[in-house]
Each structure stands twice: as C-alpha cells, then as structure tokens.
Design a protein around this motif. Structure first.
Motif, PDB file in Angstrom:
ATOM      1  N   ILE A 128       0.850  -1.198   0.000  1.00  0.00           N
ATOM      2  CA  ILE A 128       0.000   0.000   0.000  1.00  0.00           C
ATOM      3  C   ILE A 128       0.882   1.243   0.000  1.00  0.00           C
ATOM      4  O   ILE A 128       0.669   2.182  -0.780  1.00  0.00           O
ATOM      5  N   GLY A 129       1.918   1.220   0.846  1.00  0.00           N
ATOM      6  CA  GLY A 129       2.854   2.345   0.915  1.00  0.00           C
ATOM      7  C   GLY A 129       3.553   2.579  -0.415  1.00  0.00           C
ATOM      8  O   GLY A 129       3.768   3.727  -0.823  1.00  0.00           O
ATOM      9  N   ALA A 130       3.897   1.492  -1.104  1.00  0.00           N
ATOM     10  CA  ALA A 130       4.576   1.613  -2.407  1.00  0.00           C
ATOM     11  C   ALA A 130       3.677   2.301  -3.424  1.00  0.00           C
ATOM     12  O   ALA A 130       4.145   3.143  -4.208  1.00  0.00           O
ATOM     13  N   GLU A 131       2.388   1.978  -3.414  1.00  0.00           N
ATOM     14  CA  GLU A 131       1.432   2.633  -4.325  1.00  0.00           C
ATOM     15  C   GLU A 131       1.385   4.133  -4.044  1.00  0.00           C
ATOM     16  O   GLU A 131       1.395   4.958  -4.958  1.00  0.00           O
ATOM     17  N   ILE A 132       1.295   4.462  -2.782  1.00  0.00           N
ATOM     18  CA  ILE A 132       1.210   5.874  -2.382  1.00  0.00           C
ATOM     19  C   ILE A 132       2.458   6.629  -2.833  1.00  0.00           C
ATOM     20  O   ILE A 132       2.387   7.694  -3.456  1.00  0.00           O
ATOM     21  N   GLU A 133       3.614   6.039  -2.554  1.00  0.00           N
ATOM     22  CA  GLU A 133       4.880   6.683  -2.921  1.00  0.00           C
ATOM     23  C   GLU A 133       4.989   6.866  -4.434  1.00  0.00           C
ATOM     24  O   GLU A 133       5.378   7.939  -4.915  1.00  0.00           O
ATOM     25  N   ASP A 134       4.621   5.824  -5.180  1.00  0.00           N
ATOM     26  CA  ASP A 134       4.702   5.884  -6.654  1.00  0.00           C
ATOM     27  C   ASP A 134       3.891   7.036  -7.211  1.00  0.00           C
ATOM     28  O   ASP A 134       4.348   7.778  -8.070  1.00  0.00           O
ATOM     29  N   PRO A 173      -2.580  -1.831  12.502  1.00  0.00           N
ATOM     30  CA  PRO A 173      -1.241  -1.666  11.919  1.00  0.00           C
ATOM     31  C   PRO A 173      -0.993  -0.226  11.458  1.00  0.00           C
ATOM     32  O   PRO A 173      -1.938   0.510  11.230  1.00  0.00           O
ATOM     33  N   ASN A 174       0.283   0.138  11.334  1.00  0.00           N
ATOM     34  CA  ASN A 174       0.622   1.387  10.648  1.00  0.00           C
ATOM     35  C   ASN A 174       0.541   1.147   9.153  1.00  0.00           C
ATOM     36  O   ASN A 174       0.938   0.095   8.683  1.00  0.00           O
ATOM     37  N   ILE A 175       0.026   2.130   8.425  1.00  0.00           N
ATOM     38  CA  ILE A 175       0.006   2.022   6.959  1.00  0.00           C
ATOM     39  C   ILE A 175       0.974   3.076   6.436  1.00  0.00           C
ATOM     40  O   ILE A 175       0.662   4.268   6.456  1.00  0.00           O
ATOM     41  N   PRO A 176       2.154   2.637   5.986  1.00  0.00           N
ATOM     42  CA  PRO A 176       3.192   3.609   5.614  1.00  0.00           C
ATOM     43  C   PRO A 176       2.826   4.385   4.349  1.00  0.00           C
ATOM     44  O   PRO A 176       2.024   3.929   3.540  1.00  0.00           O
ATOM     45  N   ASN A 177       3.442   5.539   4.189  1.00  0.00           N
ATOM     46  CA  ASN A 177       3.246   6.350   2.988  1.00  0.00           C
ATOM     47  C   ASN A 177       4.416   6.201   2.018  1.00  0.00           C
ATOM     48  O   ASN A 177       4.667   7.057   1.188  1.00  0.00           O
ATOM     49  N   ARG A 178       5.148   5.090   2.146  1.00  0.00           N
ATOM     50  CA  ARG A 178       6.241   4.758   1.221  1.00  0.00           C
ATOM     51  C   ARG A 178       6.421   3.245   1.253  1.00  0.00           C
ATOM     52  O   ARG A 178       5.913   2.562   2.159  1.00  0.00           O
ATOM     53  N   ALA A 179       7.176   2.732   0.292  1.00  0.00           N
ATOM     54  CA  ALA A 179       7.446   1.301   0.257  1.00  0.00           C
ATOM     55  C   ALA A 179       8.284   0.915   1.470  1.00  0.00           C
ATOM     56  O   ALA A 179       9.270   1.572   1.764  1.00  0.00           O
ATOM     57  N   VAL A 180       7.865  -0.116   2.195  1.00  0.00           N
ATOM     58  CA  VAL A 180       8.689  -0.650   3.281  1.00  0.00           C
ATOM     59  C   VAL A 180       8.715  -2.160   3.132  1.00  0.00           C
ATOM     60  O   VAL A 180       7.775  -2.756   2.603  1.00  0.00           O
ATOM     61  N   GLU A 198      -3.941   7.525   4.946  1.00  0.00           N
ATOM     62  CA  GLU A 198      -3.828   8.973   4.809  1.00  0.00           C
ATOM     63  C   GLU A 198      -2.512   9.421   4.198  1.00  0.00           C
ATOM     64  O   GLU A 198      -1.582   9.765   4.899  1.00  0.00           O
ATOM     65  N   PRO A 199      -2.473   9.446   2.859  1.00  0.00           N
ATOM     66  CA  PRO A 199      -1.269   9.972   2.204  1.00  0.00           C
ATOM     67  C   PRO A 199      -1.132  11.483   2.422  1.00  0.00           C
ATOM     68  O   PRO A 199      -2.119  12.214   2.358  1.00  0.00           O
ATOM     69  N   PHE A 200       0.101  11.902   2.691  1.00  0.00           N
ATOM     70  CA  PHE A 200       0.450  13.324   2.747  1.00  0.00           C
ATOM     71  C   PHE A 200       1.471  13.561   1.638  1.00  0.00           C
ATOM     72  O   PHE A 200       2.425  12.789   1.511  1.00  0.00           O
ATOM     73  N   ILE A 220       2.705   9.764  -5.708  1.00  0.00           N
ATOM     74  CA  ILE A 220       3.177  11.098  -5.296  1.00  0.00           C
ATOM     75  C   ILE A 220       4.487  11.447  -6.019  1.00  0.00           C
ATOM     76  O   ILE A 220       4.667  12.566  -6.499  1.00  0.00           O
ATOM     77  N   ASP A 221       5.383  10.459  -6.146  1.00  0.00           N
ATOM     78  CA  ASP A 221       6.619  10.643  -6.931  1.00  0.00           C
ATOM     79  C   ASP A 221       6.296  11.063  -8.357  1.00  0.00           C
ATOM     80  O   ASP A 221       6.964  11.918  -8.932  1.00  0.00           O
ATOM     81  N   GLY A 222       5.278  10.419  -8.922  1.00  0.00           N
ATOM     82  CA  GLY A 222       4.877  10.688 -10.304  1.00  0.00           C
ATOM     83  C   GLY A 222       4.469  12.146 -10.519  1.00  0.00           C
ATOM     84  O   GLY A 222       4.583  12.675 -11.625  1.00  0.00           O
ATOM     85  N   TYR A 223       4.007  12.778  -9.469  1.00  0.00           N
ATOM     86  CA  TYR A 223       3.645  14.204  -9.554  1.00  0.00           C
ATOM     87  C   TYR A 223       4.863  15.103  -9.313  1.00  0.00           C
ATOM     88  O   TYR A 223       4.764  16.319  -9.370  1.00  0.00           O
ATOM     89  N   GLY A 224       5.991  14.481  -8.951  1.00  0.00           N
ATOM     90  CA  GLY A 224       7.194  15.265  -8.666  1.00  0.00           C
ATOM     91  C   GLY A 224       7.246  15.787  -7.239  1.00  0.00           C
ATOM     92  O   GLY A 224       8.016  16.701  -6.944  1.00  0.00           O
ATOM     93  N   PHE A 225       6.430  15.178  -6.357  1.00  0.00           N
ATOM     94  CA  PHE A 225       6.434  15.593  -4.944  1.00  0.00           C
ATOM     95  C   PHE A 225       6.946  14.444  -4.075  1.00  0.00           C
ATOM     96  O   PHE A 225       7.200  13.344  -4.564  1.00  0.00           O
ATOM     97  N   ASN A 226       7.058  14.691  -2.779  1.00  0.00           N
ATOM     98  CA  ASN A 226       7.476  13.660  -1.826  1.00  0.00           C
ATOM     99  C   ASN A 226       6.337  13.294  -0.895  1.00  0.00           C
ATOM    100  O   ASN A 226       5.603  14.171  -0.438  1.00  0.00           O
ATOM    101  N   PRO A 227       6.209  11.985  -0.571  1.00  0.00           N
ATOM    102  CA  PRO A 227       5.278  11.632   0.499  1.00  0.00           C
ATOM    103  C   PRO A 227       5.913  12.034   1.837  1.00  0.00           C
ATOM    104  O   PRO A 227       7.133  12.059   1.949  1.00  0.00           O
ATOM    105  N   VAL A 228       5.087  12.367   2.812  1.00  0.00           N
ATOM    106  CA  VAL A 228       5.625  12.603   4.160  1.00  0.00           C
ATOM    107  C   VAL A 228       5.791  11.222   4.792  1.00  0.00           C
ATOM    108  O   VAL A 228       4.806  10.531   5.065  1.00  0.00           O
TER     109      VAL A 228
END
Ligand code: CO
Length: 299
Positions: free
Chosen positions: A139-145, A172-179, A194-196, A147-155
């Motif tokens: 899930i985190g990997a999807e979020i990161e991908d 569980p924690n749901i990360p905003n990047r691939a872990v 909650e992606p930031f 946001i990266d695609g827009y040229g921004f960073n996930p928090v």
C-alpha cells in the motif's frame, strides 16, 4: 461448531459505518465553507456541532493545518486566525460508542492544485490494491509511486493506522512509502489510510504549540480546575484526543498545565514541514472485506 469468521454485520461494524456516513457529510459541508477571511474557530466549531446534530460525537478536535503544517493544529480558545490564500488540510473524526471514522481533505486556496491532487490520487491507488492478505508495504509503495509521479514527496514519518475501540491510532501502521517489513491486512480490519504529499523534504518535525491532548494515566489531583478537567476527560473523551477549548472548567489552560506536569495527559505538538513548503492530505477509513474493502467515509 465454532465460527471464527468476522461478522461484518455486527453492531461494531454498523457503528463504524454510521460514524463514516456522518463524517463524509460533515467533511463535504465543512470544506465548502472554507474561504479566505473565514475564521478557523468558526470552521472547527461548525464541523464539531454538525457531527453532534447528525447523531455522532467528534472523535478528536477538528485539525486545521495550514501550508507547511501537516497535523495536530486546532484552534485555541478565542482563536481569531482566519484563512488566507493557503493550503488547508481538514482532518475530522467521528465516533459512535467509541467506534471510529477518520477522514481528511485538502482545500487549496494557494493555487497549487497538483499538490492536492497528488494525495487524492495516491489514496485512490492505495484503495485499489486493498484486499485481504495485502501487505501494508505494498500500500505504501502505491502511495509513494503516485506522489513521486507528480514530482512531490510523500511525508514518510506520518502514517495511516488502525482504528480501535476508543482508540484513534492502533496497529497496523500504513506507511506512505514502500517498506519491506509490513503486515498483512485481514477481513474485518478497520484502517485509516492517509497519504500526505509535500513539495518539501518529506519529513515533519514537532512545532512548539500544543492544543490537542489525551489521557495518559488516571491519578488523583488536588487542584479544583485540574480535577474538574480530569473528570470531564475520563468521563467524556476517555482515551480519545481533546482540545483545550473543549474543557468546561474555568482556567482550562492552567488545569492542563498541571495535568501535563503530573503526566496525567500528554500533548500533541503541531507537526510541520520546513517553512515555505506546503503539505496536502487526503484520508479515508475503510473496512477490509472478503473481496476488497468498503470505504466508510466515501462521498
Ligand atoms: Co487518521
């Protein structure tokens, strides 16, 4: 025969759904009222009153985060701040008998619609991969991908989370990047995703102001105002976060200072990116089902 299957029609899940339905309506109505010149306090009180009118209870104070702020700002007593041409995140929660829904939306008055869109699309992509057995890292990997695609960073040091009974943040924690070390989600899990997204570095730090608190431990306190505050906290908010402005005792700030000094309550400092950067946020609560998930806070 024992039946260990989760009953998604039980009262617990019906309460989660009812909380979500109220919250979805309040989120939209509140976001519609955010405009340049409108007061933060008026917006927070509008949302919190509307939740009660619709039969729910605020699960935590409405968070109103501005520009580089990501979370944990709520208006103080008598706060006279008003909205400017800013990026505004509203994070709102409802509970029914302690069963929660948690949602957030960005209202962009700053002229940066792509940044708001990045967290929105990241959340959509995350929801699309959710099914029983999915790993939180995926899930985190999807979020990161996205946001990266827009040229921004996930928090990366803010995460989604499970919602427990009278507990706003649980595993569980749901990360905003691939872990690599995630856990798997199972039928019946209730989680907030909650992606930031930010044009800053992607790590928030603690600011100095605190307006949101929660109970740390019960204790006997002598001071009258501190005692009155503690009675309201344990009776009404229990283990959920509350705002200074929610306390009914006289001299609530002094009462809170005493309770903090005795480690009876702890504060949540405002979390923010470096000044000059912006943060957007989008959040939904969902229940994992046999064939995917049910978004309880959907429009
Ligand atoms: Co949340």
């Amino acid at each position: 025969m024992a039946d260990t299957a989760v009953n998604l029609e039980s009262e617990q899940y019906e309460n989660h759904r009812e909380a979500g339905e109220i919250l979805a309506q309040v989120r939209e109505e509140t976001a519609d009222r955010v405009e340049v010149g409108v007061s933060h306090l008026e917006i927070a009180e509008y949302a919190e009153d509307r939740i009660r009118e619709l039969g729910g209870t605020p699960a935590f104070p409405v968070n109103i985060s501005i520009d580089e702020e990501a979370a944990h700002r709520t208006p103080s007593i008598g706060d006279d701040s008003t909205f400017g041409e800013e990026m505004i995140n509203l994070d709102i929660g409802v509970h029914i008998d302690g069963w929660l829904a948690d949602t957030a939306i960005t209202v962009d008055l700053s002229g940066n619609p792509e940044l708001a869109e990045a967290s929105e699309q990241a959340l959509e992509a995350a929801i699309d991969v959710i099914e029983p057995g999915v790993e939180t890292g995926e899930i985190g990997a999807e979020i990161e991908d996205v946001i990266d695609g827009y040229g921004f960073n996930p928090v990366v040091n803010l995460t989604g989370h499970g919602l427990g009974h009278w507990e706003q943040h649980t595993t569980p924690n749901i990360p905003n990047r691939a872990v690599s070390q995630g856990v798997t989600l199972e039928v019946g899990d209730v989680v907030a995703i909650e992606p930031f997204a930010t044009d800053g570095g992607g790590k928030v730090t603690e600011g100095s102001s605190e307006e949101i608190f929660s109970l740390e431990r019960e204790a006997s306190v002598r001071n009258r105002q501190a005692r009155e505050a503690l009675e309201q906290i344990t009776g009404e908010f229990r283990t959920l976060p509350f705002a200074t402005r929610w306390l009914e005792t006289d001299r609530p700030e002094m009462a809170l200072r005493r309770l903090k000094r005795q480690n009876v309550v702890h504060g949540y400092p405002v979390l923010k990116e470096d000044e000059g950067y912006l943060v957007s946020q989008k959040e939904h609560t969902l229940i994992i089902t046999e064939d995917g998930c049910e978004v309880t806070t959907a429009n």
